[in-house]
Scaffold this active site. Structure first.
Site, PDB file in Angstrom:
ATOM      1  N   HIS A  30       0.823  -1.223   0.000  1.00  0.00           N
ATOM      2  CA  HIS A  30       0.000   0.000   0.000  1.00  0.00           C
ATOM      3  C   HIS A  30       0.845   1.256   0.000  1.00  0.00           C
ATOM      4  O   HIS A  30       0.484   2.253  -0.625  1.00  0.00           O
ATOM      5  CB  HIS A  30      -0.951  -0.014   1.192  1.00  0.00           C
ATOM      6  CG  HIS A  30      -1.989  -1.044   1.009  1.00  0.00           C
ATOM      7  ND1 HIS A  30      -2.953  -0.924   0.041  1.00  0.00           N
ATOM      8  CD2 HIS A  30      -2.171  -2.226   1.589  1.00  0.00           C
ATOM      9  CE1 HIS A  30      -3.690  -2.004   0.066  1.00  0.00           C
ATOM     10  NE2 HIS A  30      -3.235  -2.817   0.992  1.00  0.00           N
ATOM     11  N   ARG A  83     -10.614   2.111  -6.845  1.00  0.00           N
ATOM     12  CA  ARG A  83     -10.632   1.332  -5.598  1.00  0.00           C
ATOM     13  C   ARG A  83     -11.628   2.009  -4.662  1.00  0.00           C
ATOM     14  O   ARG A  83     -11.418   3.159  -4.276  1.00  0.00           O
ATOM     15  CB  ARG A  83      -9.249   1.334  -4.943  1.00  0.00           C
ATOM     16  CG  ARG A  83      -8.166   0.580  -5.705  1.00  0.00           C
ATOM     17  CD  ARG A  83      -6.872   0.566  -4.905  1.00  0.00           C
ATOM     18  NE  ARG A  83      -5.899  -0.383  -5.413  1.00  0.00           N
ATOM     19  CZ  ARG A  83      -4.861  -0.066  -6.190  1.00  0.00           C
ATOM     20  NH1 ARG A  83      -4.667   1.190  -6.552  1.00  0.00           N
ATOM     21  NH2 ARG A  83      -4.019  -0.997  -6.594  1.00  0.00           N
ATOM     22  N   ARG A 124     -14.155  -1.007  -9.070  1.00  0.00           N
ATOM     23  CA  ARG A 124     -14.020  -2.307  -8.406  1.00  0.00           C
ATOM     24  C   ARG A 124     -14.880  -2.301  -7.154  1.00  0.00           C
ATOM     25  O   ARG A 124     -14.798  -1.364  -6.350  1.00  0.00           O
ATOM     26  CB  ARG A 124     -12.561  -2.548  -8.029  1.00  0.00           C
ATOM     27  CG  ARG A 124     -12.390  -3.864  -7.260  1.00  0.00           C
ATOM     28  CD  ARG A 124     -10.962  -4.127  -6.920  1.00  0.00           C
ATOM     29  NE  ARG A 124     -10.491  -3.274  -5.844  1.00  0.00           N
ATOM     30  CZ  ARG A 124      -9.218  -3.214  -5.461  1.00  0.00           C
ATOM     31  NH1 ARG A 124      -8.301  -3.922  -6.098  1.00  0.00           N
ATOM     32  NH2 ARG A 124      -8.853  -2.441  -4.466  1.00  0.00           N
ATOM     33  N   GLU A 176      -6.624 -12.172 -10.478  1.00  0.00           N
ATOM     34  CA  GLU A 176      -5.527 -12.020  -9.519  1.00  0.00           C
ATOM     35  C   GLU A 176      -5.256 -13.310  -8.746  1.00  0.00           C
ATOM     36  O   GLU A 176      -4.415 -13.337  -7.855  1.00  0.00           O
ATOM     37  CB  GLU A 176      -5.732 -10.821  -8.596  1.00  0.00           C
ATOM     38  CG  GLU A 176      -7.122 -10.529  -8.157  1.00  0.00           C
ATOM     39  CD  GLU A 176      -7.262  -9.178  -7.430  1.00  0.00           C
ATOM     40  OE1 GLU A 176      -6.309  -8.398  -7.358  1.00  0.00           O
ATOM     41  OE2 GLU A 176      -8.369  -8.944  -6.917  1.00  0.00           O
ATOM     42  N   ASN A 192      -0.578  -7.284  -8.915  1.00  0.00           N
ATOM     43  CA  ASN A 192      -0.026  -7.227  -7.550  1.00  0.00           C
ATOM     44  C   ASN A 192      -0.387  -8.508  -6.798  1.00  0.00           C
ATOM     45  O   ASN A 192       0.460  -9.180  -6.218  1.00  0.00           O
ATOM     46  CB  ASN A 192      -0.595  -6.035  -6.769  1.00  0.00           C
ATOM     47  CG  ASN A 192      -0.457  -4.725  -7.519  1.00  0.00           C
ATOM     48  OD1 ASN A 192       0.377  -4.623  -8.390  1.00  0.00           O
ATOM     49  ND2 ASN A 192      -1.274  -3.757  -7.177  1.00  0.00           N
ATOM     50  N   ASP A 193      -1.678  -8.825  -6.805  1.00  0.00           N
ATOM     51  CA  ASP A 193      -2.096 -10.042  -6.107  1.00  0.00           C
ATOM     52  C   ASP A 193      -1.732 -11.293  -6.890  1.00  0.00           C
ATOM     53  O   ASP A 193      -1.415 -12.330  -6.306  1.00  0.00           O
ATOM     54  CB  ASP A 193      -3.607  -9.999  -5.831  1.00  0.00           C
ATOM     55  CG  ASP A 193      -3.902  -9.212  -4.567  1.00  0.00           C
ATOM     56  OD1 ASP A 193      -3.213  -9.456  -3.558  1.00  0.00           O
ATOM     57  OD2 ASP A 193      -4.790  -8.347  -4.584  1.00  0.00           O
ATOM     58  N   ARG A 208       2.647  -9.743  -0.118  1.00  0.00           N
ATOM     59  CA  ARG A 208       3.087  -8.496  -0.740  1.00  0.00           C
ATOM     60  C   ARG A 208       3.466  -7.421   0.271  1.00  0.00           C
ATOM     61  O   ARG A 208       4.062  -6.422  -0.083  1.00  0.00           O
ATOM     62  CB  ARG A 208       2.009  -7.981  -1.701  1.00  0.00           C
ATOM     63  CG  ARG A 208       0.703  -7.681  -1.016  1.00  0.00           C
ATOM     64  CD  ARG A 208      -0.426  -7.508  -2.015  1.00  0.00           C
ATOM     65  NE  ARG A 208      -0.564  -6.144  -2.476  1.00  0.00           N
ATOM     66  CZ  ARG A 208      -1.622  -5.696  -3.135  1.00  0.00           C
ATOM     67  NH1 ARG A 208      -2.605  -6.530  -3.455  1.00  0.00           N
ATOM     68  NH2 ARG A 208      -1.706  -4.455  -3.508  1.00  0.00           N
ATOM     69  N   CYS A 233      -4.365  -3.668 -14.433  1.00  0.00           N
ATOM     70  CA  CYS A 233      -4.485  -2.516 -13.535  1.00  0.00           C
ATOM     71  C   CYS A 233      -3.554  -2.654 -12.331  1.00  0.00           C
ATOM     72  O   CYS A 233      -3.581  -1.837 -11.424  1.00  0.00           O
ATOM     73  CB  CYS A 233      -5.921  -2.315 -13.078  1.00  0.00           C
ATOM     74  SG  CYS A 233      -6.518  -3.634 -12.019  1.00  0.00           S
TER      75      CYS A 233
HETATM   76  C1  PEP Z   1      -3.834  -5.943  -7.826  1.00  0.00           C
HETATM   77  O1  PEP Z   1      -3.913  -6.837  -6.976  1.00  0.00           O
HETATM   78  O2  PEP Z   1      -3.013  -5.956  -8.767  1.00  0.00           O
HETATM   79  C2  PEP Z   1      -4.708  -4.758  -7.737  1.00  0.00           C
HETATM   80  C3  PEP Z   1      -4.725  -3.857  -8.702  1.00  0.00           C
HETATM   81  O3  PEP Z   1      -5.476  -4.621  -6.617  1.00  0.00           O
HETATM   82  P1  PEP Z   1      -4.948  -4.137  -5.158  1.00  0.00           P
HETATM   83  O4  PEP Z   1      -3.539  -3.666  -5.336  1.00  0.00           O
HETATM   84  O5  PEP Z   1      -5.875  -3.052  -4.732  1.00  0.00           O
HETATM   85  O6  PEP Z   1      -5.092  -5.375  -4.361  1.00  0.00           O
HETATM   86 MG    MG Z   2      -5.641  -6.948  -5.747  1.00  0.00          MG
END
Ligand code: PEP
Ligand code: MG
Length: 555
Positions: A186, A287, A321, A411, A434-435, A445, A480
Site C-alpha cells: 500500500h 478502488r 471495483r 488475480e 499485484n495479487d 506483498r 491494472c
Molecule cells: C492488484 O492486486 O493488482 C490490484 C490492482 O489490486 P490491489 O492492489 O488493490 O489489491
Molecule cells: Mg488486488
C-alpha cells in the site's frame, strides 16, 4: 549512523527533508506492574499525562481547523473526563503503576462504549488512540500515528496501513521510506498515486533519528542522511530533465497506431485532478475501499452515490471495483467469520461480499444510481474471483442492479489458468498483477524481505498474463496492477496481448512515451524475450534490448 541506506525504489523522483517517524504500536504495560510506593505522586503523573494528551489534541485541532478541530476537541474532552482520572487514581491507590492504571481505566470505559450501540461503539477507536497516547506519554515513547509537522517532511515507518495514510496531507510529505513493503504494498501504491518518491524494504530506516535531513531517491532506492545542498540541487535537476522529455499527450498507442487506452488507478475523488492532469483517458481501477475504511457500519447508499458520482462525472469511461475488504484491507463492519491464520488466503474481496450480499447489492445499486444521466460508460468488476461460477454470480448481480458491463479481476492463478471459462461469463478482464504475483509466488506483498518475489518481471507472472490474454479470446483484457506503470513492462504487456493499461496517474506520461516509441512488433519481440528468460533481471534486460526507444527517452 550508517552512511546511507538502500531499499527498493518504488515511486520515482527525489525528495529531501527532515525525518518524521511513525511510531510502532504502543505496548500494553505489563499486568501487575506496580509503582514505587508514593501513590500521590503516581496519581499526579497519570493526571498530568492525560492533561498533556488533551492539550496536545486541542492544539492540533486548532491548527487543523474545520471538521478536524471538532473531532480532536471531542477526543480532548474524553481525555479530560474526571471519571477516567478518578478510576486511574483508585487503581494507583491499590498499587498499580500509572501506565498500567491508565490502561486499565480506559479498559473499563472501552467496555461501556463497545456495548452502547453502533454510534458509540464507533468511538472505541478514538478511546484506544487516547489511551495509547497517554501510555506513550507516561513511558516516554513517541506518540503513535501520523506525525504532526508544520514543515514538509520525509515520512519513515515500519509500514503504512491504509487507515494511517487516509489522514496524510499530501502537501506535507516529500518522500516515504519504510522497512517493510514491496513494490505492490500500500505504501508503494499510495506514493505513486500521490507522485511522491518512495523507498520500501529499506532495512534500518526506522533507526534514523527524528529530524535528520535525508535525501530519498525513489528510483535507485537510496536514502542519504545529511546530504549537501549541492547534492539536493543536482538530484532535483536530474528528475526535472527527465520529466521535461516526456511531453507527449493524447491517447495511448504504439508507433504503428495500435491503440492501447491509458487509464488511471484512483482511490477516490481526491485523485481525479491528478488523473486528468496526466491525460488519463478514463479510470481503469477505482478502488472503492476509501469510503469504507474506519467505519463501523457501511456508508448509506446516498453517501455512496455522491462519492462515486464525483469520479464518474469527470471521465467518459470508468471501471469501478467493488469493495475489496479483508486481509491487508480490514474493515471493522465486515469481520471474518472464524480464525484466519493466513488472512490473504481467507475471506477477502468477492468472497467477503458473497457472505454479505446486502453490502454488494447496496454498492451496485449506488453505482448504477451514480451513473444515471451521466454520459459515462460504467463498468464494474469484482476482486479476488477464483472461478467461472463466481464470475457468473457476480455478473448476474450486476445485471440485476442495472449495470450493463460486468467484469472480473484476474488475480488468482486458478482464474488465469482457466481464463477461457471465465471469459464466457463476463464482459471484460482486468489483471491485478499485484495479487497475481503474491499468489503465484506464495509471497506476502506486505513483507519487505520477500520483495524479490513481487517483481512483476518474473517470467512466471508474465506466463500467467499471456495465458489470460490468450484465454480471453477477444474479451477485453487490461492490466491494472502496478506492472502497467513500468514503461518497459507496459510495452511487454502490450506485446502479450493486453488491451489497456491502468496505473497511478504520475506514471502515465512515461508509459505513453514508451509505447509511442515502439511498434507492436517490437512489443511482441520484447514479450517473447522476457518470457524466454529464467529470472526477472534477465527478463528485464532481454526486453529492453528489443526496446531501443527507452534509453533515448531516458527511461
Ligand atoms: C492488484 O492486486 O493488482 C490490484 C490492482 O489490486 P490491489 O492492489 O488493490 O489489491
Ligand atoms: Mg488486488
Amino acid at each position: 549512523m550508517p552512511d546511507g541506506l538502500r531499499g527498493l525504489g518504488v515511486s520515482p523522483g527525489v525528495g529531501a527533508g527532515p525525518v518524521r517517524l511513525i511510531a510502532g504500536a504502543v505496548p500494553e504495560p505489563p499486568v501487575g506492574d506496580r509503582h514505587q510506593g508514593d501513590a500521590d505522586a503516581e496519581t499526579a503523573r497519570a493526571v498530568g499525562a492525560l492533561e498533556a494528551v488533551a492539550a496536545d489534541l486541542e492544539d492540533r485541532g486548532a491548527k487543523a481547523g474545520g471538521e478536524a478541530r471538532d473531532v480532536l476537541s471531542a477526543q480532548a474532552m474524553m481525555a479530560r473526563d474526571p471519571g477516567l482520572a478518578e478510576l486511574a487514581g483508585q487503581k494507583i491507590t491499590e498499587g498499580s503503576s500509572a501506565p498500567r492504571a491508565v490502561h486499565e481505566a480506559f479498559g473499563v470505559f472501552r467496555g461501556l462504549l463497545a456495548g452502547a450501540g453502533d454510534y458509540l461503539a464507533g468511538r472505541v477507536a478514538d478511546l484506544d488512540d487516547i489511551r495509547d497516547r497517554a501510555v506513550a506519554e507516561l513511558l516516554g515513547l513517541p506518540m503513535p500515528g501520523v506525525p504532526e509537522s508544520d514543515e514538509p517532511f520525509v515520512l519513515v515507518a515500519r509500514d503504512l496501513a491504509p487507515a494511517d495514510t487516509a489522514l496524510l496531507d499530501p502537501a506535507k510529505v516529500v518522500a516515504f521510506v519504510t522497512e517493510e513493503g514491496g513494490p505492490t504494498s500500500h505504501t508503494a501504491i499510495l506514493a505513486r498515486s500521490m507522485g511522491v518518491p518512495a523507498v520500501v524494504a529499506c532495512p534500518g530506516c526506522t533507526g534514523l533519528a527524528e529530524g535528520t535531513v535525508v535525501l530519498v531517491d525513489g528510483g535507485s532506492g537510496q536514502v542519504r542522511p545529511d546530504p549537501s545542498g549541492e547534492e539536493i540541487v543536482r538530484a532535483h535537476a536530474a528528475v526535472a530533465a527527465r520529466s521535461a522529455a516526456l511531453t507527449a499527450t493524447g491517447p495511448g498507442a504504439t508507433a504503428d497506431g495500435h491503440a492501447v487506452p491509458l487509464l488511471a488507478n484512483v482511490g477516490g475523488p481526491r485523485d481525479v485532478a491528478a488523473a486528468l492532469a496526466h491525460g488519463a483517458e478514463g479510470v481503469g481501477l477505482f478502488r472503492t475501499e476509501f469510503l469504507f475504511l474506519d467505519r463501523t457500519a457501511p456508508p448509506g447508499e446516498e453517501e455512496q452515490v455522491a462519492a462515486y458520482r464525483a469520479v464518474l462525472e469527470a471521465f467518459p469511461y470508468v471501471v469501478v471495483r467493488t469493495l475489496d475488504a479483508g486481509a491487508d484491507k480490514p474493515l471493522a463492519f465486515l469481520p471474518v467469520t472464524g480464525e484466519e491464520p493466513n488472512p490473504a488466503l481467507g475471506e477477502r474481496g468477492l468472497r467477503m461480499l458473497r457472505r454479505h450480499p446486502e453490502v454488494l447489492e447496496g454498492q451496485l445499486r449506488a453505482l448504477a444510481g451514480a451513473a444515471r444521466d451521466l454520459p459515462v460508460e460504467l463498468l464494474v468488476m469484482a476482486p479476488m474471483v477464483a472461478d467461472a461460477g463466481e464470475a457468473r454470480d457476480f455478473a448476474a448481480a450486476c445485471r440485476a442492479a442495472g449495470i450493463g458491463r460486468a467484469g472480473v479481476m484476474i488475480e488468482i492463478p486458478a482464474a488465469a489458468l482457466r481464463a477461457r471459462d471465465l471469459a464466457a461469463e463476463v464482459d471484460f478482464f482486468s489483471l491485478g498483477t499485484n495479487d497475481l504475483a503474491q499468489y503465484a509466488f506464495a509471497a506476502d506483498r506486505q513483507v519487505g524481505a520477500l520483495s524479490r518475489l513481487q517483481d512483476p518481471w518474473q517470467p512466471a507472472l508474465l506466463d500467467l498474463v499471456a495465458l489470460t490474454a490468450e484465454g480471453a479470446a477477444g474479451t477485453p483484457c487490461g492490466v491494472c496492477g502496478e506492472a502497467a506503470g513500468d514503461p518497459a513492462l507496459a510495452c511487454v504487456l502490450t506485446g502479450l496481448g493486453v488491451t489497456s493499461l491502468s496505473m497511478s496517474p504520475p506514471a502515465l506520461p512515461a508509459v505513453r512515451a514508451a509505447l509511442a516509441a515502439h511498434t507492436t512488433d517490437q512489443c511482441r519481440r520484447a514479450a517473447t524475450a522476457a518470457r524466454a528468460a529464467h529470472d526477472a533481471d534477465t527478463a528485464r534486460q532481454g526486453a529492453r534490448a528489443e526496446l531501443p526507444g527507452l534509453s533515448a527517452l531516458g527511461l
